[in-house]
Motif scaffolding. Structure first.
Motif, PDB file in Angstrom:
ATOM      1  N   UNK A  44     -15.988  -5.453  -5.082  1.00 15.41           N
ATOM      2  CA  UNK A  44     -16.718  -4.378  -4.197  1.00 15.41           C
ATOM      3  C   UNK A  44     -16.036  -3.963  -3.022  1.00 15.41           C
ATOM      4  N   UNK A  45     -15.411  -3.116  -2.757  1.00 11.97           N
ATOM      5  CA  UNK A  45     -14.498  -2.070  -2.079  1.00 11.97           C
ATOM      6  C   UNK A  45     -14.889  -2.750  -0.070  1.00 11.97           C
ATOM      7  N   UNK A  46     -16.110  -3.683   0.330  1.00 12.28           N
ATOM      8  CA  UNK A  46     -16.279  -3.716   1.373  1.00 12.28           C
ATOM      9  C   UNK A  46     -16.038  -5.110   1.491  1.00 12.28           C
ATOM     10  N   UNK A  47     -15.578  -5.945   0.571  1.00 12.64           N
ATOM     11  CA  UNK A  47     -15.416  -6.937   0.824  1.00 12.64           C
ATOM     12  C   UNK A  47     -13.491  -7.199   0.591  1.00 12.64           C
ATOM     13  N   UNK A  48     -12.716  -6.149   0.384  1.00 10.44           N
ATOM     14  CA  UNK A  48     -11.199  -5.797   0.338  1.00 10.44           C
ATOM     15  C   UNK A  48     -10.658  -5.299   1.308  1.00 10.44           C
ATOM     16  N   UNK A  49      -9.316  -6.088   1.701  1.00  9.25           N
ATOM     17  CA  UNK A  49      -7.959  -5.697   2.136  1.00  9.25           C
ATOM     18  C   UNK A  49      -7.292  -5.559   2.175  1.00  9.25           C
ATOM     19  N   UNK A  50      -6.148  -4.635   2.929  1.00  2.52           N
ATOM     20  CA  UNK A  50      -4.899  -4.291   2.310  1.00  2.52           C
ATOM     21  C   UNK A  50      -4.673  -5.653   3.057  1.00  2.52           C
ATOM     22  N   UNK A  51      -3.058  -6.610   2.920  1.00  3.69           N
ATOM     23  CA  UNK A  51      -3.279  -7.210   3.338  1.00  3.69           C
ATOM     24  C   UNK A  51      -1.537  -7.708   3.262  1.00  3.69           C
ATOM     25  N   UNK A  52      -0.983  -7.132   4.792  1.00  6.00           N
ATOM     26  CA  UNK A  52       0.920  -7.474   4.325  1.00  6.00           C
ATOM     27  C   UNK A  52       1.221  -8.308   4.222  1.00  6.00           C
ATOM     28  N   UNK A  53       2.531  -8.434   3.418  1.00  5.86           N
ATOM     29  CA  UNK A  53       2.882  -9.898   2.823  1.00  5.86           C
ATOM     30  C   UNK A  53       3.655  -9.752   3.931  1.00  5.86           C
ATOM     31  N   UNK A  54       5.314  -9.522   4.178  1.00 10.53           N
ATOM     32  CA  UNK A  54       5.133  -9.521   5.210  1.00 10.53           C
ATOM     33  C   UNK A  54       4.463  -9.490   6.592  1.00 10.53           C
ATOM     34  N   UNK A  55       3.923 -10.356   7.272  1.00 15.22           N
ATOM     35  CA  UNK A  55       3.558 -10.214   7.885  1.00 15.22           C
ATOM     36  C   UNK A  55       2.770  -9.728   9.318  1.00 15.22           C
ATOM     37  N   UNK A  56       2.538  -8.796  10.147  1.00 15.92           N
ATOM     38  CA  UNK A  56       2.214  -7.590  11.268  1.00 15.92           C
ATOM     39  C   UNK A  56       3.011  -8.953  12.460  1.00 15.92           C
ATOM     40  N   UNK A  57       2.951 -10.234  12.976  1.00 19.72           N
ATOM     41  CA  UNK A  57       3.391 -11.045  13.570  1.00 19.72           C
ATOM     42  C   UNK A  57       4.360 -10.969  13.806  1.00 19.72           C
ATOM     43  N   UNK A  58       5.107 -10.688  12.700  1.00 19.80           N
ATOM     44  CA  UNK A  58       6.549 -10.977  12.269  1.00 19.80           C
ATOM     45  C   UNK A  58       7.218  -9.282  12.125  1.00 19.80           C
ATOM     46  N   UNK A  59       6.468  -8.469  11.997  1.00 22.99           N
ATOM     47  CA  UNK A  59       7.273  -7.244  11.931  1.00 22.99           C
ATOM     48  C   UNK A  59       7.589  -6.629  10.909  1.00 22.99           C
ATOM     49  N   UNK A  60       5.993  -6.567   9.449  1.00 21.73           N
ATOM     50  CA  UNK A  60       6.337  -6.304   8.602  1.00 21.73           C
ATOM     51  C   UNK A  60       5.728  -4.913   8.682  1.00 21.73           C
ATOM     52  N   UNK A  61       6.401  -3.873   8.142  1.00 22.25           N
ATOM     53  CA  UNK A  61       5.964  -3.069   8.137  1.00 22.25           C
ATOM     54  C   UNK A  61       4.672  -2.346   7.223  1.00 22.25           C
ATOM     55  N   UNK A  62       4.288  -1.148   7.549  1.00 19.47           N
ATOM     56  CA  UNK A  62       2.873  -0.872   6.568  1.00 19.47           C
ATOM     57  C   UNK A  62       3.560  -0.203   5.471  1.00 19.47           C
ATOM     58  N   UNK A  63       5.040  -0.216   4.860  1.00 15.58           N
ATOM     59  CA  UNK A  63       4.494  -0.116   3.564  1.00 15.58           C
ATOM     60  C   UNK A  63       4.519  -0.403   2.642  1.00 15.58           C
ATOM     61  N   UNK A  64       3.426   0.835   1.486  1.00 11.86           N
ATOM     62  CA  UNK A  64       2.137   0.585   0.432  1.00 11.86           C
ATOM     63  C   UNK A  64       2.927  -0.505  -0.428  1.00 11.86           C
ATOM     64  N   UNK A  65       4.059  -0.818  -0.688  1.00 12.55           N
ATOM     65  CA  UNK A  65       4.565  -1.836  -1.415  1.00 12.55           C
ATOM     66  C   UNK A  65       5.525  -3.576  -0.454  1.00 12.55           C
ATOM     67  N   UNK A  66       4.878  -3.391   0.993  1.00 10.29           N
ATOM     68  CA  UNK A  66       4.651  -4.521   1.881  1.00 10.29           C
ATOM     69  C   UNK A  66       3.449  -4.528   1.631  1.00 10.29           C
TER      70      UNK A  66
END
Length: 309
Positions: free
Chosen positions: A208-230
């Motif tokens: 169900x797409x309403x329950x799906x997120x795109x999760x950062x592996x290197x998180x935003x608080x650590x400066x993780x990029x928005x690259x698709x493979x992150x």
């Protein structure tokens, strides 16, 4: 060809004029539905407004060119961001009309024509109207990526999109690091969905797409990029578990491991690895996360992982 281009330019001028008229009659952040109907910025009961009588033939489009998109504010709320939205293809009992609306929306993207993205915060309230652009679409996933702004984003070329362009971290403002809604959140989720090629949690069977997120592996608080493979597609529960370091992914084997006080079964994870994914997250991102998970476990004096067998 000249007449086709002229027709597109005329339609762009018409839409710019509509935006100017809207500004005279109402605030874009609080526009009455009656004003939108009067100007035909949005009209009718469906989510996609084409105004076929006016736009048919623009750019040689037999289906017309979409003028407005409607977002109820409730359905797919997690696909609406400050910078844009992920808009789902219509699926109604009239598939022929659905297809024509999809093609008309693609035409707006191909010809770089602005459209009016209308958001209904709650039933009976005035509408929020944003100037929007159709940037990308994926027929398999049934999704459009729509950006908000005065101008469309610069389209990427195939030469600019390669497997060697991975960036682990980027400079982020203190505000971006503080809140988990990065500036390019809508594009990030769309790119991650498109990269993996399916709308499904990587760790369970939720689709169900309403329950799906795109999760950062290197998180935003650590400066993780928005690259698709992150990124990983995770349901809300497993996104939360991943951020809480209840689970980790081994960078070499893609095995999913649970912290010592829980099991994968406890967490509702029915896959013990990411090996099933046709495309994988970047090893640099997984290694960064793995190293920090190990360091935390050692600091707390716990075994690194529980035997999940």
């Amino acid at each position: 060809m000249y007449e086709e281009l002229a027709s597109v330019e005329q339609e762009k001028d018409r839409r710019n004029q509509l935006w100017a008229e809207l500004a005279k009659k109402a605030e874009a952040s609080s526009a009455p539905a009656s004003v939108l109907n009067e100007l035909k910025i949005f009209y009718g009961g469906r989510g996609i407004w084409v105004d076929k009588a006016t736009t048919q033939g623009v750019g040689n489009s037999e289906y017309g060119v979409t003028v407005g998109l409607l977002h109820s504010g409730a359905a797919y709320a997690d696909d609406l961001f400050d910078d844009g939205a992920i808009y789902h293809y219509p699926k109604t009992r009239t598939p022929g009309r659905d297809r024509s609306e999809v093609e008309a929306t693609k035409a707006a993207g191909r010809h770089r024509l602005p459209l009016f993205f209308t958001i209904v915060p709650q039933r009976g309230q005035n509408r929020i109207v944003k100037r929007a652009w159709v940037e990308k679409w994926d027929d398999y996933l049934g999704l459009f990526f729509v950006s908000f702004g005065d101008q469309p984003e610069q389209p990427e070329t195939d030469d600019e999109i390669g497997e060697d362009d991975f960036v682990l971290t980027i400079h982020r403002s203190s505000e971006e690091r503080r809140v988990n809604r990065p500036k390019r959140a809508a594009r990030f989720k769309y790119d991650v969905l498109q990269y993996y090629g399916e709308s499904r949690c990587s760790m369970c069977s939720i689709r169900a797409s309403q329950l799906l997120d795109a999760a950062h592996i290197v998180d935003v608080s650590a400066g993780g990029s928005d690259h698709k493979r992150n990124g990983l597609i995770l349901c809300a529960s497993h996104h939360r578990a991943y951020d809480a370091q209840l689970i980790a992914i081994h960078p070499n084997t893609y095995e999913i491991l649970a912290a010592s006080d829980v099991s994968l079964e406890d967490l509702g994870i029915n896959s013990n690895s990411l090996a099933h994914l046709l495309k994988k997250p970047h090893i640099k991102a997984l290694s960064w996360r793995w190293d920090r998970w190990q360091a935390r476990s050692k600091f707390e004096g716990e075994p690194i992982a529980k035997d999940n067998s």
